[in-house]
Design a protein around this motif. Sequence first.
Motif, PDB file in Angstrom:
ATOM      1  N   PHE A  31       1.474 -38.838 -91.655  1.00  0.00           N
ATOM      2  CA  PHE A  31       1.184 -37.497 -92.027  1.00  0.00           C
ATOM      3  C   PHE A  31       0.380 -36.639 -91.143  1.00  0.00           C
ATOM      4  N   ILE A  32      -0.641 -37.243 -90.497  1.00  0.00           N
ATOM      5  CA  ILE A  32      -1.243 -36.561 -89.127  1.00  0.00           C
ATOM      6  C   ILE A  32      -0.376 -36.306 -88.143  1.00  0.00           C
ATOM      7  N   GLU A  36       0.540 -32.616 -86.379  1.00  0.00           N
ATOM      8  CA  GLU A  36       0.425 -32.287 -84.808  1.00  0.00           C
ATOM      9  C   GLU A  36       1.806 -32.012 -84.242  1.00  0.00           C
ATOM     10  N   TYR A  37       2.975 -32.751 -84.579  1.00  0.00           N
ATOM     11  CA  TYR A  37       3.893 -32.467 -83.955  1.00  0.00           C
ATOM     12  C   TYR A  37       4.500 -31.146 -84.025  1.00  0.00           C
ATOM     13  N   THR A  41       5.300 -28.291 -81.662  1.00  0.00           N
ATOM     14  CA  THR A  41       6.648 -27.383 -81.353  1.00  0.00           C
ATOM     15  C   THR A  41       6.614 -25.795 -81.710  1.00  0.00           C
ATOM     16  N   THR A  42       5.414 -25.882 -82.752  1.00  0.00           N
ATOM     17  CA  THR A  42       5.452 -24.328 -83.027  1.00  0.00           C
ATOM     18  C   THR A  42       5.072 -23.471 -81.905  1.00  0.00           C
ATOM     19  N   LYS A  43       3.950 -24.198 -81.271  1.00  0.00           N
ATOM     20  CA  LYS A  43       3.329 -23.584 -80.206  1.00  0.00           C
ATOM     21  C   LYS A  43       4.243 -23.251 -78.799  1.00  0.00           C
TER      22      LYS A  43
END
Length: 71
Positions: A31-32, A36-37, A41-43
Motif C-alpha cells: 500500500f505504501i 509513493e508510485y 507518476t503524478t509529479k
Amino acid sequence: MKKLYNFFKIKLCYKTYWKQWIAFLTLLILFILQSEYADYTTKRVLEYDREKAIERLELAKEKDSIENKKG
C-alpha cells in the motif's frame, strides 16, 4: 484490565499468528509503495505538462515576434 492484556497478548502474539503478521506487513508495504508510485507518476505528468506549456509559450512568443517584424 488483565483480561484485556491477555486478549491482546494472545491475539497479537507473533509466534502463533506469524503468517497473519507477514500478510499484514506485506499488504502495508504494498500500500505504501503504491501510494509513493502514484505520487511519483503524478509529479512526472505535471512536470511533463509544465514543460510542454512552456514550450508552447516560447513558440507562440517566437511566432508573435516574427509577425511583428514582418508587419
